[in-house]
Design a protein around this motif. Structure first.
Motif, short mmCIF file in Angstrom:
data_model
loop_
_atom_site.label_atom_id
_atom_site.label_comp_id
_atom_site.label_asym_id
_atom_site.label_seq_id
_atom_site.Cartn_x
_atom_site.Cartn_y
_atom_site.Cartn_z
N TYR A 1 0.83 -1.18 0.06
CA TYR A 1 -0.08 0.18 -0.18
C TYR A 1 0.88 1.26 -0.02
O TYR A 1 0.58 2.19 -0.43
CB TYR A 1 -0.94 -0.14 1.22
CG TYR A 1 -2.03 -1.16 0.98
CD1 TYR A 1 -2.84 -1.10 0.03
CD2 TYR A 1 -2.09 -1.96 2.19
CE1 TYR A 1 -3.68 -1.95 -0.17
CE2 TYR A 1 -3.05 -3.03 2.08
CZ TYR A 1 -3.77 -3.00 0.94
OH TYR A 1 -4.96 -3.77 1.01
N LYS A 2 1.88 1.25 0.76
CA LYS A 2 2.71 2.51 0.97
C LYS A 2 3.27 2.80 -0.36
O LYS A 2 3.25 3.81 -0.83
CB LYS A 2 3.69 2.32 2.10
CG LYS A 2 4.55 3.56 2.29
CD LYS A 2 5.38 3.46 3.62
CE LYS A 2 6.28 4.77 4.08
NZ LYS A 2 5.31 5.80 4.22
N GLY A 3 3.86 1.74 -0.96
CA GLY A 3 4.52 2.04 -2.56
C GLY A 3 3.76 2.41 -3.60
O GLY A 3 4.07 3.17 -4.71
N ARG A 4 2.06 2.41 -3.51
CA ARG A 4 1.44 2.90 -4.34
C ARG A 4 0.48 4.09 -3.80
O ARG A 4 -0.21 4.64 -4.39
CB ARG A 4 0.26 1.72 -4.56
CG ARG A 4 0.90 0.66 -5.36
CD ARG A 4 0.20 -0.66 -5.23
NE ARG A 4 0.66 -1.83 -6.12
CZ ARG A 4 1.69 -2.49 -5.85
NH1 ARG A 4 2.29 -2.37 -4.67
NH2 ARG A 4 2.16 -3.63 -6.59
N ASP A 5 0.82 4.49 -2.81
CA ASP A 5 0.45 5.76 -1.96
C ASP A 5 -1.35 5.29 -1.77
O ASP A 5 -1.96 6.27 -2.19
CB ASP A 5 0.42 7.29 -2.89
CG ASP A 5 0.49 8.21 -1.93
OD1 ASP A 5 0.47 8.13 -0.72
OD2 ASP A 5 0.19 9.12 -2.57
N ARG A 6 -1.63 4.25 -1.81
CA ARG A 6 -2.99 3.98 -1.32
C ARG A 6 -3.34 3.15 -0.07
O ARG A 6 -2.31 2.80 0.63
CB ARG A 6 -3.29 2.49 -2.51
CG ARG A 6 -3.29 3.10 -4.02
CD ARG A 6 -4.21 3.85 -4.25
NE ARG A 6 -4.22 4.22 -5.62
CZ ARG A 6 -3.87 5.44 -6.29
NH1 ARG A 6 -2.86 6.22 -5.47
NH2 ARG A 6 -3.63 5.69 -7.68
N ALA A 7 -4.74 3.16 0.28
CA ALA A 7 -5.26 2.55 1.42
C ALA A 7 -5.87 1.18 0.97
O ALA A 7 -6.37 1.30 -0.28
CB ALA A 7 -5.88 3.41 2.19
N GLY A 8 -5.89 0.08 1.73
CA GLY A 8 -6.62 -0.90 1.44
C GLY A 8 -8.23 -0.46 1.59
O GLY A 8 -8.63 0.32 2.78
N SER A 9 -9.11 -0.86 0.68
CA SER A 9 -10.62 -0.58 1.07
C SER A 9 -11.66 -1.80 0.82
O SER A 9 -11.24 -2.62 -0.27
CB SER A 9 -10.80 0.55 0.29
OG SER A 9 -10.85 0.60 -1.05
N PHE A 10 -12.43 -2.08 1.61
CA PHE A 10 -13.56 -3.04 1.28
C PHE A 10 -14.60 -2.68 2.16
O PHE A 10 -14.62 -2.08 3.23
CB PHE A 10 -12.98 -4.63 1.47
CG PHE A 10 -12.81 -4.87 2.92
CD1 PHE A 10 -13.52 -5.70 3.58
CD2 PHE A 10 -11.58 -4.30 3.62
CE1 PHE A 10 -13.37 -5.92 4.98
CE2 PHE A 10 -11.26 -4.56 4.90
CZ PHE A 10 -12.20 -5.24 5.64
N LYS A 11 -15.89 -3.43 1.55
CA LYS A 11 -17.03 -3.13 2.39
C LYS A 11 -17.46 -4.53 3.02
O LYS A 11 -17.77 -5.52 2.17
CB LYS A 11 -18.26 -2.69 1.36
CG LYS A 11 -18.10 -1.47 0.68
CD LYS A 11 -19.30 -0.78 0.12
CE LYS A 11 -20.30 -0.45 0.99
NZ LYS A 11 -21.35 0.36 0.31
N ARG A 12 -17.47 -4.60 4.28
CA ARG A 12 -17.62 -5.81 4.83
C ARG A 12 -19.11 -6.14 4.76
O ARG A 12 -19.59 -7.14 4.82
CB ARG A 12 -17.33 -5.79 6.39
CG ARG A 12 -17.11 -7.30 6.94
CD ARG A 12 -16.71 -7.06 8.62
NE ARG A 12 -17.75 -6.84 9.31
CZ ARG A 12 -18.84 -7.43 9.89
NH1 ARG A 12 -18.89 -8.64 9.09
NH2 ARG A 12 -19.56 -6.91 10.77
#
Length: 250
Positions: free
Chosen positions: A153-164
């Motif tokens: 995630y850090k290398g892509r400047d992203r956060a993981g996201s999902f709808k439980r």
């Protein structure tokens, strides 16, 4: 594939892409403050603080409230434990079963904007915590696996996201500006003892293999105060009567 991360109430939808050493501890009940509180690196972000409701039961915040596998398809999985830092939700319920599969990603700047806008929602709030490598297996193995997730995630400047569920969205945030803003805000609005146990004393920084997570959920989906079990009173034993001595015959 492009999904959508929904926001109810006054907040619009946000697009999502694709499938610790401590010093002196502070009392968790210390009154929150928007000031640096004697620590120049702990400045409360009022935009984020308004997002966090006070917990009705402080026992819902603390160390090791959930444990399980966090899995990302292209990276693998890692055994991790969740500790609750701030907010009103019961994380043991919000995070669900023993496995979390994270199919989506969201740009960190978009996530920051989303969380700031969420503070004006009339129906939704957030509960925040830290995911750390589990100690249920050799710690070095879990740290390596968790560090792979963080790097992804850090290398892509992203956060993981999902709808439980249709009402619960979860975001995994690597170390960086947004994670620091959230940790600093939790210092003022949450459980300081747990924060220090997880990431140490200020300046607050994530350790190897750690991620901040944010659970967005309805405001009525909060931890309820748990009844304290009553300890039955056991009556004191009545000492047996001692028979009077029989006078010796004269």
């Amino acid at each position: 594939a492009v999904g959508a991360v929904g926001a109810v109430g006054a907040v619009g939808a946000v697009g999502a892409v694709g499938a610790a050493g401590g010093k002196e501890r502070h009392n968790p009940s210390d009154p929150p403050s928007g000031q640096p509180d004697g620590h120049p690196h702990v400045v409360c972000d009022e935009n984020l603080r308004k997002l966090l409701m006070p917990s009705a039961d402080v026992r819902s915040l603390g160390e090791n409230v959930w444990e399980g596998t966090v899995a990302v398809q292209s990276v693998g999985g890692s055994m991790m434990v969740a500790s609750g830092l701030a907010g009103a939700g019961d994380l043991s319920d919000l995070l669900g079963g023993p496995k979390i599969e994270v199919p989506g990603r969201l740009a960190l700047d978009k996530l920051g904007d989303f969380l700031e806008r969420l503070r004006v929602s009339t129906s939704r709030t957030a509960t925040v915590g830290v995911l750390s490598p589990s100690k249920s297996r050799p710690t070095s193995t879990n740290v390596v696996d968790s560090t792979k997730l963080v790097s992804y995630y850090k290398g892509r400047d992203r956060a993981g996201s999902f709808k439980r569920t249709s009402q619960i969205e979860i975001f995994l945030i690597p170390s960086g500006n947004l994670a620091s803003r959230i940790l600093n805000t939790c210092w003022h609005a949450g459980n300081r003892a747990t924060i220090e146990a997880c990431v140490g004393s200020p300046p607050l920084e994530l350790g190897p293999g750690q991620l901040v997570f944010v659970v967005v959920h309805p405001k009525d989906m909060v931890a309820q105060p748990k009844a304290v079990p009553m300890v039955p009173m056991v009556p004191a034993a009545v000492p047996a009567a001692v028979p009077a001595a029989v006078p010796a015959a004269v």
